[in-house]
Motif scaffolding. Structure first.
Motif, PDB file in Angstrom:
ATOM      1  N   GLY A   6      11.960  94.706   5.622  1.00 25.71           N
ATOM      2  CA  GLY A   6      13.131  95.525   5.387  1.00 25.71           C
ATOM      3  C   GLY A   6      13.203  95.878   3.912  1.00 25.71           C
ATOM      4  N   ASN A   7      14.089  96.822   3.537  1.00 23.96           N
ATOM      5  CA  ASN A   7      14.219  97.168   2.116  1.00 23.96           C
ATOM      6  C   ASN A   7      15.593  97.740   1.833  1.00 23.96           C
ATOM      7  OD1 ASN A   7      14.047 100.338   1.921  1.00 23.96           O
ATOM      8  ND2 ASN A   7      12.459  99.729   3.386  1.00 23.96           N
ATOM      9  N   SER A   8      15.974  97.687   0.554  1.00 22.12           N
ATOM     10  CA  SER A   8      17.274  98.190   0.112  1.00 22.12           C
ATOM     11  C   SER A   8      17.102  98.989  -1.170  1.00 22.12           C
ATOM     12  CB  SER A   8      18.244  97.040  -0.122  1.00 22.12           C
ATOM     13  OG  SER A   8      19.480  97.522  -0.632  1.00 22.12           O
ATOM     14  N   SER A   9      17.833 100.105  -1.291  1.00 21.69           N
ATOM     15  CA  SER A   9      17.747 100.961  -2.474  1.00 21.69           C
ATOM     16  C   SER A   9      18.952 100.791  -3.405  1.00 21.69           C
ATOM     17  CB  SER A   9      17.641 102.430  -2.053  1.00 21.69           C
ATOM     18  OG  SER A   9      18.739 102.801  -1.244  1.00 21.69           O
ATOM     19  N   SER A  10      19.752  99.751  -3.188  1.00 26.81           N
ATOM     20  CA  SER A  10      20.878  99.486  -4.086  1.00 26.81           C
ATOM     21  C   SER A  10      21.182  97.995  -4.114  1.00 26.81           C
ATOM     22  CB  SER A  10      22.122 100.261  -3.649  1.00 26.81           C
ATOM     23  OG  SER A  10      22.595  99.787  -2.398  1.00 26.81           O
ATOM     24  N   LEU A  11      21.866  97.571  -5.165  1.00 27.05           N
ATOM     25  CA  LEU A  11      22.267  96.178  -5.317  1.00 27.05           C
ATOM     26  C   LEU A  11      23.724  96.106  -5.748  1.00 27.05           C
ATOM     27  CD1 LEU A  11      19.240  94.568  -7.224  1.00 27.05           C
ATOM     28  CD2 LEU A  11      20.015  93.979  -4.919  1.00 27.05           C
ATOM     29  N   ASP A  12      24.472  95.191  -5.150  1.00 25.53           N
ATOM     30  CA  ASP A  12      25.809  94.865  -5.627  1.00 25.53           C
ATOM     31  C   ASP A  12      25.679  93.817  -6.720  1.00 25.53           C
ATOM     32  OD1 ASP A  12      26.999  96.566  -3.748  1.00 25.53           O
ATOM     33  OD2 ASP A  12      26.990  94.996  -2.219  1.00 25.53           O
ATOM     34  N   VAL A  13      26.403  94.017  -7.810  1.00 24.19           N
ATOM     35  CA  VAL A  13      26.306  93.137  -8.971  1.00 24.19           C
ATOM     36  C   VAL A  13      27.653  92.482  -9.233  1.00 24.19           C
ATOM     37  CG1 VAL A  13      25.656  92.948 -11.392  1.00 24.19           C
ATOM     38  CG2 VAL A  13      24.585  94.696  -9.952  1.00 24.19           C
ATOM     39  N   ASP A  14      27.621  91.170  -9.439  1.00 21.66           N
ATOM     40  CA  ASP A  14      28.812  90.417  -9.827  1.00 21.66           C
ATOM     41  C   ASP A  14      28.512  89.725 -11.147  1.00 21.66           C
ATOM     42  OD1 ASP A  14      30.950  88.718 -10.205  1.00 21.66           O
ATOM     43  OD2 ASP A  14      30.990  87.968  -8.147  1.00 21.66           O
ATOM     44  N   ASP A  15      29.055  90.262 -12.239  1.00 20.75           N
ATOM     45  CA  ASP A  15      28.812  89.726 -13.579  1.00 20.75           C
ATOM     46  C   ASP A  15      30.077  89.037 -14.072  1.00 20.75           C
ATOM     47  OD1 ASP A  15      27.981  89.116 -16.096  1.00 20.75           O
ATOM     48  OD2 ASP A  15      27.541  91.168 -16.718  1.00 20.75           O
ATOM     49  N   ASP A  16      30.186  87.754 -13.751  1.00 20.20           N
ATOM     50  CA  ASP A  16      31.330  86.946 -14.165  1.00 20.20           C
ATOM     51  C   ASP A  16      32.644  87.585 -13.726  1.00 20.20           C
ATOM     52  OD1 ASP A  16      32.540  84.726 -15.274  1.00 20.20           O
ATOM     53  OD2 ASP A  16      32.674  85.608 -17.284  1.00 20.20           O
ATOM     54  N   GLY A  17      32.671  88.021 -12.454  1.00 24.24           N
ATOM     55  CA  GLY A  17      33.883  88.588 -11.893  1.00 24.24           C
ATOM     56  C   GLY A  17      33.985  90.094 -11.969  1.00 24.24           C
ATOM     57  N   SER A  63      15.550 102.788  -8.015  1.00 23.70           N
ATOM     58  CA  SER A  63      14.560 103.843  -7.819  1.00 23.70           C
ATOM     59  C   SER A  63      13.576 103.427  -6.732  1.00 23.70           C
ATOM     60  CB  SER A  63      13.805 104.104  -9.122  1.00 23.70           C
ATOM     61  OG  SER A  63      13.007 102.972  -9.471  1.00 23.70           O
ATOM     62  N   LYS A  64      12.731 104.368  -6.337  1.00 25.09           N
ATOM     63  CA  LYS A  64      11.746 104.122  -5.289  1.00 25.09           C
ATOM     64  C   LYS A  64      10.890 102.897  -5.600  1.00 25.09           C
ATOM     65  CE  LYS A  64       7.622 106.185  -3.202  1.00 25.09           C
ATOM     66  NZ  LYS A  64       6.755 107.400  -3.160  1.00 25.09           N
ATOM     67  N   TRP A  65      10.455 102.774  -6.830  1.00 20.48           N
ATOM     68  CA  TRP A  65       9.564 101.664  -7.201  1.00 20.48           C
ATOM     69  C   TRP A  65      10.298 100.336  -7.287  1.00 20.48           C
ATOM     70  CZ3 TRP A  65       4.431 101.448  -7.339  1.00 20.48           C
ATOM     71  CH2 TRP A  65       3.723 102.669  -7.328  1.00 20.48           C
ATOM     72  N   ASN A  66      11.570 100.362  -7.665  1.00 21.20           N
ATOM     73  CA  ASN A  66      12.305  99.122  -7.924  1.00 21.20           C
ATOM     74  C   ASN A  66      13.127  98.619  -6.753  1.00 21.20           C
ATOM     75  OD1 ASN A  66      11.404  98.804 -10.612  1.00 21.20           O
ATOM     76  ND2 ASN A  66      12.880 100.350 -11.295  1.00 21.20           N
ATOM     77  N   LYS A  67      12.952  99.211  -5.583  1.00 24.73           N
ATOM     78  CA  LYS A  67      13.675  98.745  -4.406  1.00 24.73           C
ATOM     79  C   LYS A  67      13.417  97.268  -4.143  1.00 24.73           C
ATOM     80  CE  LYS A  67      13.897 102.963  -1.582  1.00 24.73           C
ATOM     81  NZ  LYS A  67      13.455 103.546  -0.281  1.00 24.73           N
ATOM     82  N   ILE A  68      14.415  96.627  -3.555  1.00 23.93           N
ATOM     83  CA  ILE A  68      14.186  95.296  -2.992  1.00 23.93           C
ATOM     84  C   ILE A  68      13.411  95.502  -1.689  1.00 23.93           C
ATOM     85  CG2 ILE A  68      15.251  93.240  -2.011  1.00 23.93           C
ATOM     86  CD1 ILE A  68      15.514  93.475  -5.058  1.00 23.93           C
ATOM     87  N   ARG A  69      12.208  94.985  -1.638  1.00 18.94           N
ATOM     88  CA  ARG A  69      11.344  95.165  -0.469  1.00 18.94           C
ATOM     89  C   ARG A  69      10.918  93.810   0.070  1.00 18.94           C
ATOM     90  NH1 ARG A  69       9.354 100.450  -0.156  1.00 18.94           N
ATOM     91  NH2 ARG A  69       9.534 101.657  -2.089  1.00 18.94           N
ATOM     92  N   VAL A  70      11.030  93.651   1.374  1.00 17.79           N
ATOM     93  CA  VAL A  70      10.602  92.423   2.030  1.00 17.79           C
ATOM     94  C   VAL A  70       9.557  92.772   3.081  1.00 17.79           C
ATOM     95  CG1 VAL A  70      11.303  90.432   3.398  1.00 17.79           C
ATOM     96  CG2 VAL A  70      12.876  91.388   1.692  1.00 17.79           C
TER      97      VAL A  70
END
Length: 221
Positions: A182-193, A201-208
């Motif tokens: 599977g893969n995702s083209s976005s990330l949710d970020v939690d930086d100290d609240g 981008s295409k290259w930096n996707k989270i890919r499994v």
């Protein structure tokens, strides 16, 4: 990739052999509960690092486990549910961050459909496929402070093949393999609240794209 194609070909060939095998009816129950433990190995262009594709080599393998429940519809077909937990921890240098100690967890749950055949009176073959929800979470620590937490959810799919041997009525022990991706083209970020979303981008996707190998313990009731 060539490795992925070979892995899929192996699944197809083994499942074809199973169709040609002699089917035997089971006097056991129609429900199977399985616990599986083993290792997961990343394949191809997989990337688990939230810091980009340049760091994808930091992760290679980790611990993987499954809990599965199946209902045997007849002498061949079964349906069920698969839950997989994958966890990996690595230390690696990240530009602008320093030496990062990072933990990545993947949770996957998906309905399954497949085959369950008794090849011999004691040897059982199972082949299943499924698609469902995968959740990714990465937490890191560097320079004496916690780094932002990254998470995302996306569609995943799997193919599983396993063989088990009946030790006594209602209990089997075996081994198997699974291909999951599977893969995702976005990330949710939690930086100290402080929360936000990062588009990848295409290259930096989270890919499994992962091959899991495991030992299994199955109860039929």
């Amino acid at each position: 990739s060539i490795m992925m194609k070979r892995f899929i070909l192996l699944f197809v060939l083994l499942s074809a052999v199973s169709f040609a095998s002699f089917a035997q009816s089971s006097s056991e129950g129609k429900f199977t509960l399985s616990a599986e433990f083993g290792a997961g190995h990343l394949l191809g262009n997989s990337n688990l690092s939230p810091y980009g594709v340049s760091y994808r080599d930091a992760y290679d393998k980790a611990f993987s486990s499954n809990v599965e429940v199946f209902w045997l519809l007849d002498e061949l077909w079964q349906v069920g549910l698969k839950y997989n937990f994958f966890t990996a921890s690595e230390n690696y240098e990240v530009d602008g961050v320093g030496m990062l100690a990072e933990n990545v967890n993947l949770n996957y749950i998906a309905p399954q459909v497949g085959l369950r055949r008794m090849i011999t009176p004691r040897l059982c073959m199972e082949y299943t496929i499924g698609a469902g929800y995968m959740h990714y979470r990465a937490e890191g620590f560097a320079d004496d402070k916690e780094q932002p937490t990254y998470s995302t959810g996306f569609l995943g799919a799997n193919m599983d093949l396993g063989f088990s041997y009946r030790l006594y009525k209602g209990f089997y022990m075996g081994a198997g393999a699974s291909l999951i991706g599977g893969n995702s083209s976005s990330l949710d970020v939690d930086d100290d609240g402080v929360e936000g979303t990062v588009d990848l981008s295409k290259w930096n996707k989270i890919r499994v794209l992962r091959a899991d190998f495991h030992l299994s313990f199955n109860a039929v009731f």
